[in-house]
Design a protein around this motif. Sequence first.
Motif, PDB file in Angstrom:
ATOM      1  N   MET A   5    -120.365  53.997  50.885  1.00  0.00           N
ATOM      2  CA  MET A   5    -119.051  54.758  51.146  1.00  0.00           C
ATOM      3  C   MET A   5    -118.018  53.543  51.653  1.00  0.00           C
ATOM      4  O   MET A   5    -118.676  52.781  52.775  1.00  0.00           O
ATOM      5  N   LEU A   6    -116.946  53.416  51.066  1.00  0.00           N
ATOM      6  CA  LEU A   6    -116.041  52.413  51.740  1.00  0.00           C
ATOM      7  C   LEU A   6    -114.803  53.153  52.074  1.00  0.00           C
ATOM      8  O   LEU A   6    -114.328  54.208  51.438  1.00  0.00           O
ATOM      9  N   ARG A   7    -114.157  52.505  53.219  1.00  0.00           N
ATOM     10  CA  ARG A   7    -112.778  52.987  53.514  1.00  0.00           C
ATOM     11  C   ARG A   7    -111.792  51.901  52.898  1.00  0.00           C
ATOM     12  O   ARG A   7    -111.576  50.868  53.249  1.00  0.00           O
ATOM     13  N   PRO A   8    -111.118  52.600  51.578  1.00  0.00           N
ATOM     14  CA  PRO A   8    -110.322  51.627  50.840  1.00  0.00           C
ATOM     15  C   PRO A   8    -108.845  51.502  51.382  1.00  0.00           C
ATOM     16  O   PRO A   8    -108.317  52.289  52.071  1.00  0.00           O
ATOM     17  N   LEU A   9    -108.151  50.346  50.716  1.00  0.00           N
ATOM     18  CA  LEU A   9    -106.872  50.253  50.841  1.00  0.00           C
ATOM     19  C   LEU A   9    -105.992  51.308  49.914  1.00  0.00           C
ATOM     20  O   LEU A   9    -104.999  51.596  50.333  1.00  0.00           O
ATOM     21  N   PHE A  10    -106.598  51.761  48.838  1.00  0.00           N
ATOM     22  CA  PHE A  10    -105.942  52.503  47.938  1.00  0.00           C
ATOM     23  C   PHE A  10    -106.418  54.039  48.169  1.00  0.00           C
ATOM     24  O   PHE A  10    -107.442  54.233  47.926  1.00  0.00           O
ATOM     25  N   PRO A  11    -105.643  54.819  48.969  1.00  0.00           N
ATOM     26  CA  PRO A  11    -105.877  56.392  48.813  1.00  0.00           C
ATOM     27  C   PRO A  11    -105.510  57.060  47.817  1.00  0.00           C
ATOM     28  O   PRO A  11    -104.927  56.650  46.889  1.00  0.00           O
ATOM     29  N   ARG A  12    -106.394  58.040  47.595  1.00  0.00           N
ATOM     30  CA  ARG A  12    -106.234  58.910  46.473  1.00  0.00           C
ATOM     31  C   ARG A  12    -105.634  60.264  46.693  1.00  0.00           C
ATOM     32  O   ARG A  12    -105.860  60.925  47.541  1.00  0.00           O
ATOM     33  N   LYS A  13    -104.495  60.779  45.649  1.00  0.00           N
ATOM     34  CA  LYS A  13    -104.110  61.854  45.934  1.00  0.00           C
ATOM     35  C   LYS A  13    -103.843  62.506  44.530  1.00  0.00           C
ATOM     36  O   LYS A  13    -103.592  63.456  44.473  1.00  0.00           O
ATOM     37  N   PHE A  14    -103.724  61.804  43.398  1.00  0.00           N
ATOM     38  CA  PHE A  14    -103.411  62.262  42.071  1.00  0.00           C
ATOM     39  C   PHE A  14    -104.810  62.336  41.297  1.00  0.00           C
ATOM     40  O   PHE A  14    -105.567  61.411  40.735  1.00  0.00           O
ATOM     41  N   ALA A  55    -107.725  57.295  47.504  1.00  0.00           N
ATOM     42  CA  ALA A  55    -108.232  58.406  48.598  1.00  0.00           C
ATOM     43  C   ALA A  55    -108.436  57.985  49.961  1.00  0.00           C
ATOM     44  O   ALA A  55    -108.340  56.604  50.259  1.00  0.00           O
ATOM     45  N   GLU A  56    -108.613  58.550  50.892  1.00  0.00           N
ATOM     46  CA  GLU A  56    -109.048  58.077  52.295  1.00  0.00           C
ATOM     47  C   GLU A  56    -110.287  57.611  52.200  1.00  0.00           C
ATOM     48  O   GLU A  56    -110.455  56.424  52.807  1.00  0.00           O
ATOM     49  N   PHE A  57    -111.301  57.788  51.449  1.00  0.00           N
ATOM     50  CA  PHE A  57    -112.554  57.300  51.276  1.00  0.00           C
ATOM     51  C   PHE A  57    -112.873  57.346  49.646  1.00  0.00           C
ATOM     52  O   PHE A  57    -112.392  57.980  49.049  1.00  0.00           O
ATOM     53  N   ALA A  58    -113.517  56.165  49.412  1.00  0.00           N
ATOM     54  CA  ALA A  58    -114.117  56.083  47.890  1.00  0.00           C
ATOM     55  C   ALA A  58    -115.612  55.685  47.901  1.00  0.00           C
ATOM     56  O   ALA A  58    -116.231  55.070  48.933  1.00  0.00           O
ATOM     57  N   VAL A  59    -116.100  56.043  47.097  1.00  0.00           N
ATOM     58  CA  VAL A  59    -117.561  55.741  46.788  1.00  0.00           C
ATOM     59  C   VAL A  59    -117.544  54.371  45.970  1.00  0.00           C
ATOM     60  O   VAL A  59    -117.223  54.505  44.538  1.00  0.00           O
ATOM     61  N   ALA A  60    -118.364  53.379  45.957  1.00  0.00           N
ATOM     62  CA  ALA A  60    -118.512  51.999  45.155  1.00  0.00           C
ATOM     63  C   ALA A  60    -119.729  51.639  44.928  1.00  0.00           C
ATOM     64  O   ALA A  60    -120.762  52.054  45.910  1.00  0.00           O
ATOM     65  N   LYS A  61    -120.194  50.967  43.982  1.00  0.00           N
ATOM     66  CA  LYS A  61    -121.330  50.695  43.425  1.00  0.00           C
ATOM     67  C   LYS A  61    -121.579  49.165  44.315  1.00  0.00           C
ATOM     68  O   LYS A  61    -120.411  48.500  44.277  1.00  0.00           O
TER      69      LYS A  61
END
Length: 278
Positions: A5-14, A55-61
Motif C-alpha cells: 500500500m502506498l500513500r500517493p501524490l495522485f489521489p483518485r476521485k473519478f 486516491a488517498e491510498f493506492a495499491v502498487a506492485k
Amino acid sequence: MQKGMLRPLFPRKFPHIPVTDVAGEVVEVGSGVKDFKAGDKVVSILSQFSGGGLAEFAVAKENLTVSRPSEVSAAEGAGLPIAGLTAHQALTQVVGINLDGSGPRKNILITAASGGVGHYAVQLAKLGNTHITATCGARNIDLVKSLGADEVLDYKTPDGAALKSPSGRTFDFVIHCATGIPWSTFEPNLSTNGKVIDITPTASTMLTFAMKKLTFSKKQLVPLLLSPKKENLECLVGLVKEGKLKTVIDSKHPLSKAEDAWAKSIDGHATGKIIVEP
C-alpha cells in the motif's frame, strides 16, 4: 507479485480515469515484499488498464515501484512514470541513443515538445549524441530551448506546420508526441531510412505501419507500445537526482479540485505535467 500500500501524490476521485503515476510514502507492504517497508518514499507506476492513482491510498506492485531519494520531490517523481518511460523507451530502444552521449550522431524531431512526454524527450535526447529540432506553441519556445532543443519551431507557422528544419536537416527519427499530423507531412522531411515513432498510435497509424512494411519502404512509421520496466524508472529517478532531468510542472491542484486538473489535461495545452496533491 505481492503488493504494497502506498500513500500517493495522485489521489483518485473519478472511477473511470486510469491515473497510473504516483509518488508518496509506503504505509503497508504485502507479506512477499522484500525491498520496501512502511515509511519509504517511492515512485510507482500502476496498472495502465485500471489505474487507481487518483486516491488517498493506492495499491502498487513491488516490481514497478522504485525508491525516491530526498533530492527528488514527490511532485517531480509523480510526473515521471508514464511520460518519462515513454520518452525513455522511444529514445533508448527505438532510436538507440546512449544517454552517456556516445554513439553516432542522429538528427531528431520532437513534436509537441513542451508537453508531458515531449519535455522529457527533449532532455533525454540532449543527453545522447543528437541534434534536436522541436515543435511547440510560441509561448513555450524559450522553455524548450532551455531544455536542450537546438532549434524550435512554432507549430502554427507555415514552416512549423510543414515540420521544416530551420537548418535544412532531414530527420533520422521523429518522436511524435502530437496528433493530427499526416504521414505526407513527415515523409519529405525524413532521411533515407527515417522513422516516425508515434507514441499514441491509432488505427490510422497501424494501417500506415502495415503499408510501409508491405511495400518495403525505407521510411517507416513505428507505433510505440509502452512496456514499463523498473530499471528504466530507476534510471529516470536517478537522472532527476543528478540534476540531468527535470519535471516541468504546469500546475498543482488539491484533491478537492481534481476535476480542474483533469479539465486542464483534456484541454491539451499543458506545459509539462499537471500534479494533483492530497
